[in-house]
Design a protein around this motif. Structure first.
Motif, short mmCIF file in Angstrom:
data_model
loop_
_atom_site.label_atom_id
_atom_site.label_comp_id
_atom_site.label_asym_id
_atom_site.label_seq_id
_atom_site.Cartn_x
_atom_site.Cartn_y
_atom_site.Cartn_z
N CYS A 126 -26.74 -46.32 -3.23
CA CYS A 126 -25.39 -46.22 -2.66
C CYS A 126 -24.64 -47.51 -2.95
O CYS A 126 -25.14 -48.61 -2.70
CB CYS A 126 -25.43 -45.97 -1.16
SG CYS A 126 -23.78 -45.67 -0.46
N TYR A 182 -21.59 -48.18 -1.63
CA TYR A 182 -20.63 -48.51 -0.58
C TYR A 182 -20.99 -49.87 0.02
O TYR A 182 -22.15 -50.11 0.35
CB TYR A 182 -20.64 -47.43 0.51
CG TYR A 182 -19.50 -47.56 1.48
CD1 TYR A 182 -18.25 -47.02 1.19
CD2 TYR A 182 -19.65 -48.24 2.68
CE1 TYR A 182 -17.19 -47.14 2.08
CE2 TYR A 182 -18.61 -48.38 3.58
CZ TYR A 182 -17.37 -47.82 3.27
OH TYR A 182 -16.33 -47.95 4.15
N CYS A 237 -23.76 -50.68 2.79
CA CYS A 237 -24.49 -49.47 3.17
C CYS A 237 -25.92 -49.53 2.65
O CYS A 237 -26.17 -49.96 1.52
CB CYS A 237 -23.81 -48.24 2.62
SG CYS A 237 -24.62 -46.70 3.10
N THR A 238 -26.86 -49.08 3.46
CA THR A 238 -28.26 -49.06 3.06
C THR A 238 -28.82 -47.64 3.04
O THR A 238 -30.04 -47.45 3.06
CB THR A 238 -29.10 -49.93 4.01
OG1 THR A 238 -28.98 -49.43 5.36
CG2 THR A 238 -28.67 -51.39 3.96
N CYS A 239 -27.94 -46.63 3.01
CA CYS A 239 -28.42 -45.25 3.08
C CYS A 239 -29.17 -44.83 1.83
O CYS A 239 -30.00 -43.91 1.86
CB CYS A 239 -27.26 -44.29 3.34
SG CYS A 239 -26.21 -43.93 1.90
N ASN A 259 -28.04 -43.31 -0.87
CA ASN A 259 -27.63 -42.05 -1.50
C ASN A 259 -26.10 -41.98 -1.51
O ASN A 259 -25.49 -41.55 -0.55
CB ASN A 259 -28.22 -40.86 -0.73
CG ASN A 259 -28.06 -39.53 -1.45
OD1 ASN A 259 -27.06 -39.29 -2.11
ND2 ASN A 259 -29.06 -38.67 -1.31
N GLN A 260 -25.51 -42.39 -2.62
CA GLN A 260 -24.05 -42.41 -2.73
C GLN A 260 -23.45 -41.02 -2.58
O GLN A 260 -22.42 -40.83 -1.91
CB GLN A 260 -23.64 -42.99 -4.08
CG GLN A 260 -22.14 -43.00 -4.33
CD GLN A 260 -21.78 -43.29 -5.78
OE1 GLN A 260 -22.66 -43.45 -6.60
NE2 GLN A 260 -20.50 -43.35 -6.08
N ASP A 276 -20.95 -36.48 3.16
CA ASP A 276 -20.95 -36.48 4.62
C ASP A 276 -19.61 -36.97 5.16
O ASP A 276 -19.11 -36.49 6.19
CB ASP A 276 -22.08 -37.35 5.16
CG ASP A 276 -23.45 -36.73 4.95
OD1 ASP A 276 -23.52 -35.54 4.58
OD2 ASP A 276 -24.46 -37.44 5.16
N ASP A 277 -19.02 -37.95 4.48
CA ASP A 277 -17.70 -38.44 4.88
C ASP A 277 -16.66 -37.32 4.82
O ASP A 277 -15.86 -37.14 5.74
CB ASP A 277 -17.28 -39.60 3.98
CG ASP A 277 -15.86 -40.06 4.23
OD1 ASP A 277 -15.63 -40.76 5.22
OD2 ASP A 277 -14.97 -39.69 3.44
N LYS A 313 -24.63 -38.30 -0.95
CA LYS A 313 -24.69 -37.83 0.43
C LYS A 313 -23.73 -38.63 1.31
O LYS A 313 -23.08 -38.06 2.21
CB LYS A 313 -26.11 -37.92 0.96
CG LYS A 313 -26.32 -37.26 2.32
CD LYS A 313 -27.79 -37.26 2.70
CE LYS A 313 -27.99 -36.57 4.04
NZ LYS A 313 -27.36 -37.29 5.15
N HIS A 314 -23.63 -39.93 1.08
CA HIS A 314 -22.68 -40.77 1.83
C HIS A 314 -21.26 -40.21 1.67
O HIS A 314 -20.53 -40.05 2.66
CB HIS A 314 -22.76 -42.21 1.30
CG HIS A 314 -21.88 -43.18 2.03
ND1 HIS A 314 -22.37 -44.32 2.63
CD2 HIS A 314 -20.54 -43.18 2.27
CE1 HIS A 314 -21.37 -44.98 3.20
NE2 HIS A 314 -20.25 -44.32 2.98
#
Length: 321
Positions: A139, A141, A144-146, A148-149, A155-156, A151-152
């Protein structure tokens, strides 16, 4: 083969060829016909999924018993023929798509509606080349440590009430220079790479569908794709067929490609062929249109697009002047 599934859920018919092909992508095709107990028919192409495996993907749009037959262009390969029964059970609706059905045009072709006639308010933004550039294992962003760009980002949009994800493949080039996936081709432009689809677009479009998002899907970019294909319609049409086979059973609307009315490199002529092929192959008859270059309705290209029997809805670009 007998299959049990739920309405609006994807299922697969998997076949294994006992015959080897020099180029399984170009040398042989499979097609399926699904017939509901009511008499409704849905025709769909199948696709090569690597090695000796072929698949047909299907989602029932009503409960009941469906029979199916799979045929092959190679009549001397019985392993790529099949028939069977699919029992489709009612689903337990989690999204508006599952509650009301997938998006279609109303009979007057003035609006988009859900299958049951409920109004559909189209709210989407452009994720051009999503399967090439929106990363699944990283990701970008800030902070961000999720990991997965895609999904990030998805989801937004879901939180904000978006219901369309507009995108297309970079069908004719490698995206690695911007941190994207490898090319869709093992050998450009004659042999597709099924694993590239399995590892990216399959995951993305399934996630969007599960969350009630309709994907507006195309296959390339104005004259740039056409230039890379050396103005040869055969691989471009084969690529479009492959994508229809993999994804027509998902909640989709078709946009053909970005700015198809651009006249460079014979682009408009070839993209019209793609739009026509999609209309012929998609047995669900999803809304089929095209993202057009910026020009007024008085431009002859508008009239030409309007004359196409496959062209059902307008994707009008307001940017770039």
């Amino acid at each position: 083969m007998n299959i049990s599934t739920n309405v609006f859920k994807r299922c697969e018919i998997v076949l294994h060829s006992t015959k080897e092909y020099e180029n399984p992508f170009m040398d042989v095709d499979i097609d399926a016909v699904f017939t509901h107990e009511s008499g409704r028919k849905i025709t769909l192409p199948g696709f090569w999924n690597g090695k000796n495996e072929w698949k047909v993907r299907f989602s029932a749009d009503r409960p009941g018993t469906w029979s199916y037959t799979v045929t092959c262009t190679d009549q001397e390969n019985p392993s790529l023929y099949d028939n069977g029964i699919i029992e489709a059970l009612p689903c337990h609706p989690q999204t508006k798509l599952e509650k009301h059905g997938y998006v279609r045009l109303d009979p007057q072709k003035r609006y988009m509606v859900y299958e049951d006639g409920t109004p559909f308010f189209y709210l989407g933004d452009t994720h051009w080349m999503m399967p090439d550039y929106e990363r699944l294992h990283e990701c970008n962003y800030p902070g961000c440590t999720c990991g997965n760009q895609f999904k990030h980002t998805a989801d937004d949009r879901i939180r904000k009430g978006f219901n369309v994800y507009q995108t297309y493949f970079s069908a004719a080039r490698t995206a690695t220079t911007r941190g994207g996936t490898p090319s869709w081709w093992k050998k450009a432009y004659t042999l597709i790479d099924p694993e590239a689809f399995n590892q990216t677009m399959d995951i993305m479009i399934e996630y969007l569908a599960q969350n009630g998002i309709t994907t507006a899907l195309g296959f390339g970019t104005h004259y740039a794709t056409i230039h890379s294909f050396h103005q040869d319609p055969k691989p471009l049409l084969a690529f479009a067929r492959y994508c229809v086979a993999r994804y027509a059973c998902y909640p989709l609307i078709w946009i053909t490609a970005q700015e198809i009315t651009n006249l460079k490199e014979n682009a408009f002529t070839l993209w019209k062929q793609v739009g026509q092929l999609v209309g012929e192959l998609d047995g669900y008859h999803r809304p089929n249109g095209a993202h057009m270059h910026v020009h007024p309705i008085t431009d002859p290209r508008s009239a030409e697009l309007n004359r196409q029997p496959w062209h059902q809805w307008w994707t009008v670009q307001g940017g770039h002047g």
